[in-house]
Design an enzyme around this catalytic site. Structure first.
Site, mmCIF file in Angstrom:
data_model
loop_
_atom_site.group_PDB
_atom_site.id
_atom_site.type_symbol
_atom_site.label_atom_id
_atom_site.label_comp_id
_atom_site.label_asym_id
_atom_site.label_seq_id
_atom_site.Cartn_x
_atom_site.Cartn_y
_atom_site.Cartn_z
ATOM 1 N N ASP A 18 -0.406 -3.403 1.207
ATOM 2 C CA ASP A 18 -1.525 -4.077 0.528
ATOM 3 C C ASP A 18 -2.449 -4.804 1.502
ATOM 4 O O ASP A 18 -2.017 -5.286 2.544
ATOM 5 C CB ASP A 18 -0.949 -5.074 -0.489
ATOM 6 C CG ASP A 18 -2.020 -5.573 -1.457
ATOM 7 O OD1 ASP A 18 -2.995 -4.826 -1.711
ATOM 8 O OD2 ASP A 18 -1.880 -6.706 -1.953
ATOM 9 N N ASN A 66 -3.310 1.724 -10.307
ATOM 10 C CA ASN A 66 -4.459 1.854 -9.405
ATOM 11 C C ASN A 66 -5.553 2.783 -9.934
ATOM 12 O O ASN A 66 -6.669 2.802 -9.413
ATOM 13 C CB ASN A 66 -4.022 2.280 -7.996
ATOM 14 C CG ASN A 66 -3.331 1.174 -7.217
ATOM 15 O OD1 ASN A 66 -2.436 1.424 -6.405
ATOM 16 N ND2 ASN A 66 -3.721 -0.085 -7.431
#
Ligand code: IPE
Ligand code: IPE
Ligand code: MG
Length: 233
Positions: A18, A66
């Site tokens: 991330d 996502n």
């Protein structure tokens, strides 16, 4: 200089890759540049983990959530994956690493899905450690999928071991260490079943900057922990 105990390297490391978007933003670049840098960071991390003897590396590349991102960002990430896999197919022979994909690949383009399947098939007998790439992966989705398999087999007597055998990680140990760079301290639907007793390591360093030294830091933190599994020492 970070001193690691080479006899206690985690057998299985899981990473939530991330911080790519913020990395790009800080540099005034488009998010896609962050994802490209993140893909490079992944290659490097895989090589390094292999070199120090990590048997399994499982990375979160794209979650079931996502898809909520703008269409052009999603398309960019999928394009990068295709490029990465093309390259990976070429140097997999050299590294002798097995590649596996966890997640619902049916939503990927046929071309990408075929690349994933080819990479798995080609590498399945390689001796050199295993890299699992979580793609359109969600921990809850994985658990529901496992439950459906179990039901389809006529609901045999259920144990934790049996349930675990329906998961993507069926034939491997649970992660010893979860690393999340990028500053967030949550698990974002990652490996919900398998992380039961993983040691957690959170870092503010953004994924594209998460180099060998940062991995050493995470492993050093892991080695300083006392794993009790609910018992006493
Ligand atoms: C991780 O980086 C990559 C994916 C989720 C595909 P992000 O894109 O989430 O980066 P940040 O969190 O916005 O910085
Ligand atoms: C988790 O990161 C998913 C991946 C790294 C692939 P996100 O950026 O999607 O997670 P949230 O939205 O911060 O929870
Ligand atoms: Mg993020």
């Amino acid at each position: 200089m970070i001193e690691l105990d080479h006899n206690r390297i985690p057998e299985h490391i899981a990473i939530i890759m991330d911080g790519n978007g913020r990395w790009a933003k800080k540099r005034g670049l488009p998010r896609s540049a962050g994802h490209a840098a993140g893909a490079e960071s992944f290659r490097r991390a895989a090589r390094y983990c292999r070199a120090i003897g990590v048997e399994y590396l499982t990375v979160y590349a794209f979650s079931t959530e996502n898809w909520k991102r703008p269409e052009d960002e999603v398309r960019g990430i999928m394009g990068l994956l295709r490029k990465y896999l093309d390259e990976a197919l070429r140097d997999m022979e050299k590294e002798q690493t097995r590649l596996r994909f966890f997640g619902d690949l049916s939503l990927l383009t046929p071309e990408l899905r075929e690349l994933c399947e080819r990479a798995e098939e080609r590498s399945k007998n390689y001796p050199g450690g295993q890299v699992n790439i979580c793609l359109n992966y969600g921990g809850r989705d994985e658990i529901v999928r496992a439950a459906k398999h179990w039901a389809a087999e006529g609901c045999p007597e259920l144990t934790e071991e049996l349930f675990g055998s329906y998961l993507y990680t069926a034939d491997m140990p649970d992660p010893d260490l979860l690393i999340r760079p990028g500053g967030e301290t949550r698990i974002s639907n990652y490996l919900l079943w398998q992380l039961a007793y993983a040691e957690m390591y959170f870092s503010d360093v953004l994924w594209p900057d998460f180099d060998e030294r940062e991995i050493d830091r995470a492993i050093a933190a892991f080695q300083s922990r006392d794993r009790r599994y609910g018992g006493v020492k």
